[in-house]
Design an enzyme around this catalytic site. Structure first.
Site, short mmCIF file in Angstrom:
data_model
loop_
_atom_site.label_atom_id
_atom_site.label_comp_id
_atom_site.label_asym_id
_atom_site.label_seq_id
_atom_site.Cartn_x
_atom_site.Cartn_y
_atom_site.Cartn_z
N ASP A 182 5.78 2.48 2.24
CA ASP A 182 4.86 1.37 2.45
C ASP A 182 4.24 1.64 3.68
O ASP A 182 4.77 1.81 4.70
CB ASP A 182 5.95 0.24 2.79
CG ASP A 182 5.01 -1.21 2.87
OD1 ASP A 182 4.00 -1.12 3.22
OD2 ASP A 182 5.81 -2.36 2.94
N HIS A 183 2.93 1.81 3.52
CA HIS A 183 2.00 2.19 4.64
C HIS A 183 1.87 1.07 5.80
O HIS A 183 1.61 1.62 6.78
CB HIS A 183 0.63 2.76 4.20
CG HIS A 183 0.19 3.80 4.94
ND1 HIS A 183 0.42 4.19 6.16
CD2 HIS A 183 -0.84 4.95 4.66
CE1 HIS A 183 -0.29 5.34 6.82
NE2 HIS A 183 -0.72 5.75 5.51
N ARG A 184 2.33 0.10 5.64
CA ARG A 184 2.35 -0.87 6.39
C ARG A 184 3.44 -0.93 7.63
O ARG A 184 3.40 -1.26 8.73
CB ARG A 184 2.39 -2.36 5.91
CG ARG A 184 1.16 -2.83 4.89
CD ARG A 184 1.71 -3.93 4.23
NE ARG A 184 3.05 -4.09 3.62
CZ ARG A 184 3.40 -5.02 2.91
NH1 ARG A 184 2.93 -6.07 2.95
NH2 ARG A 184 4.58 -4.95 2.24
N PRO A 207 0.94 -1.09 0.03
CA PRO A 207 0.22 -0.20 -0.11
C PRO A 207 0.50 1.34 0.01
O PRO A 207 1.34 1.61 1.13
CB PRO A 207 -0.64 -0.12 1.13
CG PRO A 207 0.06 -0.99 2.37
CD PRO A 207 0.90 -1.89 1.10
#
Length: 429
Positions: free
Chosen positions: A401-403, A226
């Site tokens: 990377d939004h994680r 994401p």
């Protein structure tokens, strides 16, 4: 006695290789340590050494053809020895399809077309090492459905031979794969998009090993990671001024000429230390935050893009970084890098400023959590106080990377980058 030359595993991610050039021809004598062929892997082009001696009696994989890791690519024999039946069951990783079949398959991505799936690598034992299997034993195992990973070889050096497979019988159950790492989420199948009908003047360009790897990794990145994107504009005038002063002195001392990118890489390193949350990777049920910074430097080469790594970058001076980047960039273009020089990256920088690009958003380089995109330094009017004055501005983009990285952390990182570039002397202390 004849011995088989197998496609070596020259990098941790290699599953197949392409024979670019044979350095020996059939009938040539070969000694231990001789370089016998040039092989293109997913990361670089390397010379293959042999660890036996004899006569190169038979070449099984021709120049330009691919073979899976562990496949027999040639036969070494004694002078006058008949090796006509040796390696007969070995074949390249890809067999050219008829023209009609190629035409039908070409629009679909490899991930959604079973007919174009790459050949599997040689079987591995339960501890991950590659099994040694004779071509005849492998052929019999395929016919009888015997799982080679369940067998113990009785041949030389534990090699699995014909009698081992025959003794095992047929219908062996294949053990379930196990891994300590959590499984990645399955990517949705890509829908085939049919290109416009080709005319007689259009050209079909086959994918190189490098282009296949680029396509696979970037599709995986965009589908499974994401992304979110941040941008900041910084005042580049102080950096340009300091660079000019340093280069005037460096020409008299070290002889090294510093580029703008050298300073930005140094700022990236320092900012990654100051905001360690970005120097990390997503690992399923946890995040790995790295103690050291490995900077993957995107380098454009003839057939795509490679990302060699400046390792333990936080321990290196600006001069060391500058020299190392120049070295790996030059050897990248000459295809002279070792596979280990691509390993250990924790953050990536991609600079398109020299191509006249003012700003862009890059795709995260998995398994890393960020990639910094660097644009061109632009002369433009800026507001200083209540006055409009000419200024030098630089756009920095950050893909995350939004994680792993939240918006506030990404913003904090870019604020640190801005501070260092607008106060470049801070990078030298």
């Amino acid at each position: 006695m004849a011995s088989e030359l197998e496609m070596p595993k020259l990098s941790d991610t290699m599953t197949e290789g392409t024979i670019l050039r044979w350095l020996k021809k059939e009938g040539d004598a070969v000694e231990i340590g001789d370089e016998i062929a040039e092989i293109e892997t997913d990361k670089a082009t390397m010379a293959m050494e042999v660890f036996d001696e004899g006569i190169l009696s038979k070449i099984m994989v021709q120049e330009g053809e691919k073979a899976a890791v562990g496949a027999v690519i040639g036969i070494l024999g004694d002078e006058g020895e008949d090796v006509s039946d040796s390696g007969s069951s070995s074949k390249p990783a890809e067999t050219p399809a008829p023209a009609e079949e190629k035409k039908e398959a070409s629009p679909a991505p490899a991930a959604s077309s079973p007919a174009q799936a790459p050949a599997p690598a040689a079987p591995a034992s339960s501890d991950g090492s590659r099994l040694r299997v004779s071509p005849l034993a492998r052929k019999i195992a395929e016919e009888k459905g015997v799982d080679l990973t369940t067998l113990t070889g009785s041949g030389p050096s534990g090699r699995i031979v014909k009698k081992d497979v025959e003794a095992a019988g047929s219908g062996s159950a294949k053990p379930a794969a196990s891994s300590s790492a959590p499984a990645a989420a399955a990517a949705p199948a890509a829908k085939a998009i049919v290109p416009a009908a080709a005319s007689g003047e259009d050209q079909r360009i086959e994918l190189s090993t490098m282009r296949k790897i680029i396509a696979d990794r970037l599709l995986t990145s965009k589908v499974t990671i994401p992304h979110f994107y941040l941008h900041v504009e910084v005042d580049a005038a102080p950096l340009m001024s300091l660079r000019k002063q340093i280069n005037e002195q460096a020409e008299k001392t070290t002889g090294n000429k510093y580029t703008i990118n050298d300073f930005i890489v140094k700022a990236l390193i320092n900012a990654s230390v100051a905001v360690p949350q970005v120097n990390a990777s997503f690992a399923g049920d946890h995040i790995v935050q790295y103690a050291s910074v490995g900077v993957s430097v995107a380098v454009a080469v003839d057939d795509g893009l490679v990302t060699p790594v400046v390792k333990n970058a936080e321990t290196k001076s600006l001069l060391q970084i500058s020299r190392e980047i120049k070295d790996i960039a030059a050897r990248s273009r000459d295809k002279k890098l070792r596979p280990d020089e691509f390993d250990g990256g924790t953050v990536t920088i991609s600079n398109l400023g020299s191509y006249g690009i003012d700003s862009f958003d890059a795709i995260v380089n998995p398994p890393q959590a960020i990639i910094l995109s660097v644009g061109n330094i632009v002369k433009k009017p800026v507001v200083v106080g209540d006055e409009i004055k000419p200024g030098l501005r630089l756009n920095l983009g950050l893909s995350c990377d939004h994680r792993v990285v939240d918006g506030a952390v990404g913003a904090q990182f870019l604020a640190e980058m801005k501070k260092l570039i607008e106060n470049p002397a801070l990078m030298l202390v």
